[in-house]
Design a protein around this motif. Sequence first.
Motif, PDB file in Angstrom:
ATOM      1  N   ARG A  86       1.022  -1.575   0.208  1.00 51.42           N
ATOM      2  CA  ARG A  86      -0.732   0.118   0.397  1.00 51.42           C
ATOM      3  C   ARG A  86       1.341   1.210   0.096  1.00 51.42           C
ATOM      4  O   ARG A  86       2.054   0.741   1.097  1.00 51.42           O
ATOM      5  CB  ARG A  86      -0.793   0.321   1.550  1.00 51.42           C
ATOM      6  CG  ARG A  86      -1.797   1.303   1.050  1.00 51.42           C
ATOM      7  CD  ARG A  86      -2.931   0.915   2.293  1.00 51.42           C
ATOM      8  NE  ARG A  86      -3.495  -0.061   2.363  1.00 51.42           N
ATOM      9  CZ  ARG A  86      -4.134  -0.332   3.560  1.00 51.42           C
ATOM     10  NH1 ARG A  86      -4.290   0.085   4.857  1.00 51.42           N
ATOM     11  NH2 ARG A  86      -4.817  -2.046   3.829  1.00 51.42           N
ATOM     12  N   ASN A  88       1.645   4.609   1.186  1.00 50.11           N
ATOM     13  CA  ASN A  88       0.916   5.559   2.859  1.00 50.11           C
ATOM     14  C   ASN A  88       2.346   6.089   3.385  1.00 50.11           C
ATOM     15  O   ASN A  88       3.221   5.234   2.794  1.00 50.11           O
ATOM     16  CB  ASN A  88       0.145   4.761   3.613  1.00 50.11           C
ATOM     17  CG  ASN A  88       0.602   3.743   3.921  1.00 50.11           C
ATOM     18  OD1 ASN A  88       0.503   2.345   3.105  1.00 50.11           O
ATOM     19  ND2 ASN A  88       0.946   3.411   5.020  1.00 50.11           N
ATOM     20  N   ARG A  90       4.725   6.448   6.648  1.00 46.96           N
ATOM     21  CA  ARG A  90       4.767   4.891   6.955  1.00 46.96           C
ATOM     22  C   ARG A  90       5.044   5.434   8.875  1.00 46.96           C
ATOM     23  O   ARG A  90       6.074   6.256   9.116  1.00 46.96           O
ATOM     24  CB  ARG A  90       5.603   4.140   7.006  1.00 46.96           C
ATOM     25  CG  ARG A  90       5.018   3.687   5.821  1.00 46.96           C
ATOM     26  CD  ARG A  90       4.063   2.402   5.446  1.00 46.96           C
ATOM     27  NE  ARG A  90       5.107   0.964   6.218  1.00 46.96           N
ATOM     28  CZ  ARG A  90       5.825   0.154   5.552  1.00 46.96           C
ATOM     29  NH1 ARG A  90       5.954   0.959   4.084  1.00 46.96           N
ATOM     30  NH2 ARG A  90       6.216  -1.009   6.054  1.00 46.96           N
ATOM     31  N   ASP A 109       5.989  -1.122  12.738  1.00 46.97           N
ATOM     32  CA  ASP A 109       5.378  -0.390  11.581  1.00 46.97           C
ATOM     33  C   ASP A 109       3.711  -0.588  12.291  1.00 46.97           C
ATOM     34  O   ASP A 109       2.950  -1.149  12.444  1.00 46.97           O
ATOM     35  CB  ASP A 109       5.107  -1.080  10.842  1.00 46.97           C
ATOM     36  CG  ASP A 109       4.506  -0.740   9.789  1.00 46.97           C
ATOM     37  OD1 ASP A 109       3.245   0.472   9.744  1.00 46.97           O
ATOM     38  OD2 ASP A 109       4.233  -0.817   8.476  1.00 46.97           O
ATOM     39  N   SER A 111       1.909   2.319  11.566  1.00 42.84           N
ATOM     40  CA  SER A 111       0.844   2.995  10.520  1.00 42.84           C
ATOM     41  C   SER A 111      -0.788   3.211  10.220  1.00 42.84           C
ATOM     42  O   SER A 111      -1.302   4.286  10.362  1.00 42.84           O
ATOM     43  CB  SER A 111       1.918   2.575   9.213  1.00 42.84           C
ATOM     44  OG  SER A 111       2.910   3.740   9.048  1.00 42.84           O
ATOM     45  N   GLU A 112      -1.062   1.765   9.906  1.00 44.39           N
ATOM     46  CA  GLU A 112      -3.011   1.600  10.149  1.00 44.39           C
ATOM     47  C   GLU A 112      -3.226   2.248  11.152  1.00 44.39           C
ATOM     48  O   GLU A 112      -4.117   3.144  11.338  1.00 44.39           O
ATOM     49  CB  GLU A 112      -2.539   0.158   9.419  1.00 44.39           C
ATOM     50  CG  GLU A 112      -4.350   0.009   9.029  1.00 44.39           C
ATOM     51  CD  GLU A 112      -4.353  -1.125   8.659  1.00 44.39           C
ATOM     52  OE1 GLU A 112      -5.808  -1.544   8.328  1.00 44.39           O
ATOM     53  OE2 GLU A 112      -3.804  -1.959   7.470  1.00 44.39           O
ATOM     54  N   ALA A 113      -2.712   1.708  12.445  1.00 43.20           N
ATOM     55  CA  ALA A 113      -3.187   1.871  13.440  1.00 43.20           C
ATOM     56  C   ALA A 113      -3.459   3.334  13.595  1.00 43.20           C
ATOM     57  O   ALA A 113      -4.168   3.420  14.704  1.00 43.20           O
ATOM     58  CB  ALA A 113      -2.882   0.896  14.932  1.00 43.20           C
ATOM     59  N   GLY A 117      -3.156   4.285   7.095  1.00 46.35           N
ATOM     60  CA  GLY A 117      -3.196   3.398   7.010  1.00 46.35           C
ATOM     61  C   GLY A 117      -3.475   3.523   5.655  1.00 46.35           C
ATOM     62  O   GLY A 117      -3.787   2.338   4.746  1.00 46.35           O
ATOM     63  N   VAL A 118      -4.121   4.822   4.272  1.00 45.29           N
ATOM     64  CA  VAL A 118      -4.546   4.486   3.328  1.00 45.29           C
ATOM     65  C   VAL A 118      -3.458   6.148   2.696  1.00 45.29           C
ATOM     66  O   VAL A 118      -2.945   7.018   3.605  1.00 45.29           O
ATOM     67  CB  VAL A 118      -6.082   5.544   3.498  1.00 45.29           C
ATOM     68  CG1 VAL A 118      -6.543   4.662   4.151  1.00 45.29           C
ATOM     69  CG2 VAL A 118      -5.796   7.253   4.363  1.00 45.29           C
ATOM     70  N   THR A 157      -3.103   7.894  17.946  1.00 43.51           N
ATOM     71  CA  THR A 157      -4.136   7.554  16.301  1.00 43.51           C
ATOM     72  C   THR A 157      -3.533   9.283  16.310  1.00 43.51           C
ATOM     73  O   THR A 157      -3.645  10.338  17.541  1.00 43.51           O
ATOM     74  CB  THR A 157      -4.858   7.451  16.359  1.00 43.51           C
ATOM     75  OG1 THR A 157      -5.888   8.112  17.087  1.00 43.51           O
ATOM     76  CG2 THR A 157      -5.212   6.731  17.022  1.00 43.51           C
TER      77      THR A 157
END
Length: 570
Positions: A86, A88, A90, A109, A111-113, A117-118, A157
Amino acid sequence: MLLALVAGAGEGGAGPIFTEEADAAGIDFVHFTGAAGHWYFPEIAGAGGALLDYDGDGDLDVFLVQGTMLPPGADPARAHRPPAGRLNDRLYRNDTPRGEPGGRLRFTDVSEAAGFGVETGYGMGAAAGDYDGDGRADLYVTNFGSNALWRNRGDGTFEDVTARAGADDPRWSVAAAFFDYDRDGDLDLYVGNYVDFGFAKQVPCLDATGRRDYCGPKAYPPLPDRLLRNRGDGTFDDVTARAGLAAPGAALGVVAADFDRDGWLDLYVANDGTPNFLWINRRDGTFEDQALLRGCAVNGDGMAEASMGTEFADYDGDGDEDLFLTHLEGETNTLYRNDGRGMFLDRTTGSGLDRASFDRTGFGTAFFDYDNDGRLDLLTVNGAVRTIQRLRQARDPLPFHQPDQLFRNAGGGRFEAVPAAEAGPAFALSEVGRGALFGDLDDDGDVDVVVTNNSGPARLLVNRVGSRNGWIGLRLRTGAGALSRDEPGTRIEVRAAGGERFVRTVRPATSYASSNDPRLLVGLGAARGPLSVTATWPDGLVESWSGLAAGRYHALRRGGGTPAPRPDGR
């Protein structure tokens, strides 16, 4: 193409100065440019990143900025080097066990949490700073296109508050810096914009053989920068025109410091192919460009250069801040020495930095004391922006790569290139270097470096020699308790028992499109404690602390020291 890794000899034959440990530490980032044969100008310019303690646990985390496909929406599978995952930005959380300084670094990593993540844009760089005064480091990401202000929620976040805060700039931004220009206690934001490139405006540029190549900045009109004044309520006011900063300049670098020593932060802006700006703070909300008057608009030959990486520090130990800029191949990098009155002299010739940089295109850079001997050394990250003909002729798929360089401060205004075998295996690589992020990632008392590469992997250079010498770490904070924040622009003077003096400034926003460790790490060389520190805060308050021990970090809070006169007697 990569050159083979080699083992280093290091200082004293004890191994290399830096070891490359990105993969082992869990940093698996690979930059994606989206290049698919269209030669879009932004593809060759990115990208950087930031070091910040986003989770407040006391160690440095790593944020890296990603590219996307151009134009937006195009199929990444059409790129010369399709992405592995993906696209995005990081965020890597530092999970190195506490209490093990100098141990093996470990990153996760997240990133998503964390909310990254997008895909959020075609990334260029990042600046870290606590803009809302809640004690947590936030992120401003510059893009080709709309930028993004990410507010740190404090629960691991981030939220995109760009529109709500009035912090966007839809143009091509690269450099950014948080600093308090009006001394009201809030961090303002300077955004450096580059040129007016657009897909419908693309100019077909050619190399010397008549083949397609990336354009230079003069193919497109330069853009004006933007100054966003912090209102103190989580929003910004665009005061660019009122402040007198609307001149276009093709900015790639910006640093904030009190260059004229009047107690107010000024700005130095590195422009690509046009004269640089030295915006002197008039103390009434406006600035005046005095770069030409003060000798740092152009080089000593009167020529504007392709300024990219930008740095300031007291490299010669005389108590004032000098300037260094990386430039295009064929120009040499430029070293400006401060004469003590805020006037600058081009001292590149004779410094050892002229011939060494003539055949390189420099980007990320910093003065830092890699061996803690008390003298500031220099690192430059290199990578071409126009095709290197010998690589094209060899059918190299990425004909822009060049080795990075480490320079030892030899004293007397001279620097010596450190051989790759001594500097470390990463310096035997040839890559397309862009960002360089400097900070003590393992908290062992020396400076490590994260290097970002265009269309290549990030590198983690772990310092293996600096902590053998004496050092002191300082974190300068404003505010009380959990609401305290780092204070960029604070100038400190460390004095040792033997009379040795070291002058440093908190300067996270240096290098290229990157943000560094907000802490100061001062190498002491042969100096011994106890140590005294005098801090001049950006609002003019001067305080001192005494009896500080070497070999550890100290948190110094504004208002917690003893009131003191200015070190320069003004």
